[in-house]
Design an enzyme around this catalytic site. Structure first.
Site, PDB file in Angstrom:
ATOM      1  N   GLN A 101       0.826  -1.217   0.000  1.00 60.30           N
ATOM      2  CA  GLN A 101       0.000   0.000   0.000  1.00 60.30           C
ATOM      3  C   GLN A 101       0.856   1.262   0.000  1.00 60.30           C
ATOM      4  O   GLN A 101       2.057   1.229   0.215  1.00 60.30           O
ATOM      5  CB  GLN A 101      -0.907  -0.005   1.238  1.00 60.30           C
ATOM      6  N   HIS A 144      -8.577   3.461  19.671  1.00 61.59           N
ATOM      7  CA  HIS A 144      -7.882   2.332  20.305  1.00 61.59           C
ATOM      8  C   HIS A 144      -8.512   1.924  21.638  1.00 61.59           C
ATOM      9  O   HIS A 144      -8.618   0.739  21.938  1.00 61.59           O
ATOM     10  CB  HIS A 144      -6.394   2.675  20.490  1.00 61.59           C
ATOM     11  N   ASP A 162       0.523   0.642  13.813  1.00 62.83           N
ATOM     12  CA  ASP A 162       0.925   1.934  14.400  1.00 62.83           C
ATOM     13  C   ASP A 162       1.239   1.810  15.893  1.00 62.83           C
ATOM     14  O   ASP A 162       1.764   2.749  16.492  1.00 62.83           O
ATOM     15  CB  ASP A 162      -0.151   3.009  14.151  1.00 62.83           C
ATOM     16  N   GLU A 205       1.523  -8.152  11.870  1.00 66.81           N
ATOM     17  CA  GLU A 205       1.242  -7.054  10.933  1.00 66.81           C
ATOM     18  C   GLU A 205       1.865  -7.435   9.584  1.00 66.81           C
ATOM     19  O   GLU A 205       3.041  -7.782   9.513  1.00 66.81           O
ATOM     20  CB  GLU A 205       1.855  -5.751  11.493  1.00 66.81           C
ATOM     21  N   ASP A 235       1.578 -12.462   7.362  1.00 67.47           N
ATOM     22  CA  ASP A 235       0.167 -12.412   7.016  1.00 67.47           C
ATOM     23  C   ASP A 235      -0.669 -12.940   8.198  1.00 67.47           C
ATOM     24  O   ASP A 235      -0.495 -14.087   8.627  1.00 67.47           O
ATOM     25  CB  ASP A 235      -0.036 -13.291   5.775  1.00 67.47           C
ATOM     26  N   GLY A 236      -1.562 -12.112   8.720  1.00 67.28           N
ATOM     27  CA  GLY A 236      -2.351 -12.475   9.897  1.00 67.28           C
ATOM     28  C   GLY A 236      -3.277 -13.659   9.648  1.00 67.28           C
ATOM     29  O   GLY A 236      -3.547 -14.448  10.560  1.00 67.28           O
ATOM     30  N   ASP A 283      -7.186  -5.289  14.276  1.00 69.46           N
ATOM     31  CA  ASP A 283      -7.059  -3.844  14.059  1.00 69.46           C
ATOM     32  C   ASP A 283      -6.570  -3.621  12.633  1.00 69.46           C
ATOM     33  O   ASP A 283      -5.438  -3.228  12.394  1.00 69.46           O
ATOM     34  CB  ASP A 283      -6.069  -3.254  15.085  1.00 69.46           C
ATOM     35  N   PRO A 294      -5.033  -5.101   1.561  1.00 70.40           N
ATOM     36  CA  PRO A 294      -4.485  -6.180   2.375  1.00 70.40           C
ATOM     37  C   PRO A 294      -5.409  -6.662   3.498  1.00 70.40           C
ATOM     38  O   PRO A 294      -5.231  -7.766   3.993  1.00 70.40           O
ATOM     39  CB  PRO A 294      -3.194  -5.579   2.963  1.00 70.40           C
TER      40      PRO A 294
HETATM   41  N1  SPD Z   1     -11.440   3.641   7.847  1.00 73.12           N
HETATM   42  C1  SPD Z   1     -10.423   3.404   8.784  1.00 73.12           C
HETATM   43  C2  SPD Z   1     -10.436   2.090   9.437  1.00 73.12           C
HETATM   44  C3  SPD Z   1      -9.182   1.978  10.183  1.00 73.12           C
HETATM   45  C4  SPD Z   1      -9.101   0.937  11.166  1.00 73.12           C
HETATM   46  N2  SPD Z   1      -7.779   0.741  11.708  1.00 73.12           N
HETATM   47  C5  SPD Z   1      -7.074   1.867  12.124  1.00 73.12           C
HETATM   48  C6  SPD Z   1      -5.732   1.531  12.651  1.00 73.12           C
HETATM   49  C7  SPD Z   1      -5.451   2.186  13.940  1.00 73.12           C
HETATM   50  N3  SPD Z   1      -4.574   1.431  14.740  1.00 73.12           N
END
Ligand code: SPD
Length: 289
Positions: free
Chosen positions: A38, A69, A93, A113, A145-146, A164, A171
């Site tokens: 990406q 979060h 993140d 991740e 890959d999760g 998350d 992906p």
């Molecule tokens: N449209 C946004 C959806 C995002 C979901 N994940 C965000 C990652 C934050 N840790």
């Protein structure tokens, strides 16, 4: 030209586009890189500090990441039977891991991740989001890959599984289907809880409904909770929780609530109660149909 005017002239708008709407902040792009998965953008906004976009979609910003979060993590971690071993799929993140690591009884997190560059750039440019999580010995990062990880994980091996991911295109596409949810259910220990971000009931209504329906096909109990993430499309967001024997995510355990409440910005046991009740009538009707 005065300084203020010069500063404003250097600024630009960055917007997430969705159909006939766009959702944006003013600031400046700090860097843009393309990974095998990406386009990754780090942006500095005036209103919400530094932020991350993936393929042009907002993921997080320093000054409103807690809206997301806390609401993904705490309904699951305050209510699972045990919280020794946690799996996070995505979460590059670091914000989800940081919230999980606030619980002392947590011993081990596997964070899986797919995109190592998201982790690398977040560690370097968004240190406020991952915070001390990056140096916590309980956090084990796997760049993999999760879906594959979950397929191979042992049955009954995690107390909580948290997804998350980004939106279900690119992906993250495989993180919202029945086969994936079935594998997540298999690897949960008795009394375990599954948590996922489940999109906007307004901007992604059909996807949102499909996630809840699919979760209810796999788990005995699954419910959405509603809140607000101002930078996401429509600003109206949801997270969904699922479990096997009882909807234990509805009943936070007092000692865990006491452990984290004082430092939460959005989440509280009271907020959570209302947020599960706040299912909009049009979604409730469709889920009943
Ligand atoms: N449209 C946004 C959806 C995002 C979901 N994940 C965000 C990652 C934050 N840790």
């Amino acid at each position: 030209m005065n300084n203020k005017k010069q500063q404003l002239d250097c600024l630009e708008w960055i917007d997430e586009y969705l159909n006939d709407a766009r959702f944006g902040l003013r600031g400046k792009i700090l860097l843009e890189e393309v990974s095998p998965y990406q386009r990754i953008t780090i942006f500095e906004s005036i209103l919400y500090g530094k932020g991350l976009l993936l393929d042009g979609c907002w993921m997080t910003t320093e000054l409103q990441e807690k809206h997301y979060h806390e609401c993904l993590v705490h309904p699951a971690l305050t209510s699972a039977k045990e919280i020794k071993k946690i799996l996070i799929i995505g979460g590059g993140d670091g914000g989800t891991a940081r919230e999980c690591l606030r619980y002392e009884s947590l011993e081990h997190i596997d964070m899986v991740e797919i995109d190592g560059l998201v982790v690398e750039l977040s560690q370097k440019h968004l240190p406020l989001i991952g915070g001390s999580a990056w140096n916590d010995h309980r956090l084990n990062i796997h760049i993999q890959d999760g879906i594959n990880w979950v397929d191979k994980a042992a049955t009954n091996s995690y107390d909580v599984v948290i997804v998350d991911g980004s939106d279900p295109t690119g992906p993250a596409q495989g993180l919202f289907n029945k086969q994936f949810f079935e594998q997540c259910s298999r690897i949960l220990r008795p009394g375990g809880i599954f948590a996922t971000q489940s999109e906007s009931p307004e901007a992604f209504k059909q996807v949102h409904i499909a996630i809840i329906r699919t979760l209810r096909e796999v788990f005995n109990f699954a419910d959405p909770l509603y809140g607000s993430v101002p930078i996401y499309p429509s600003g109206w967001w949801s997270w969904s929780f699922a479990s096997a024997k009882e909807p234990r995510y509805l009943n936070p355990l007092l000692h865990r609530v006491q452990e984290i409440s004082a430092k939460c910005e959005v989440w509280s046991a009271r907020w959570q109660k209302g947020a599960f009740e706040a299912i909009p009538a049009f979604i409730e009707r469709e889920l009943k149909a």
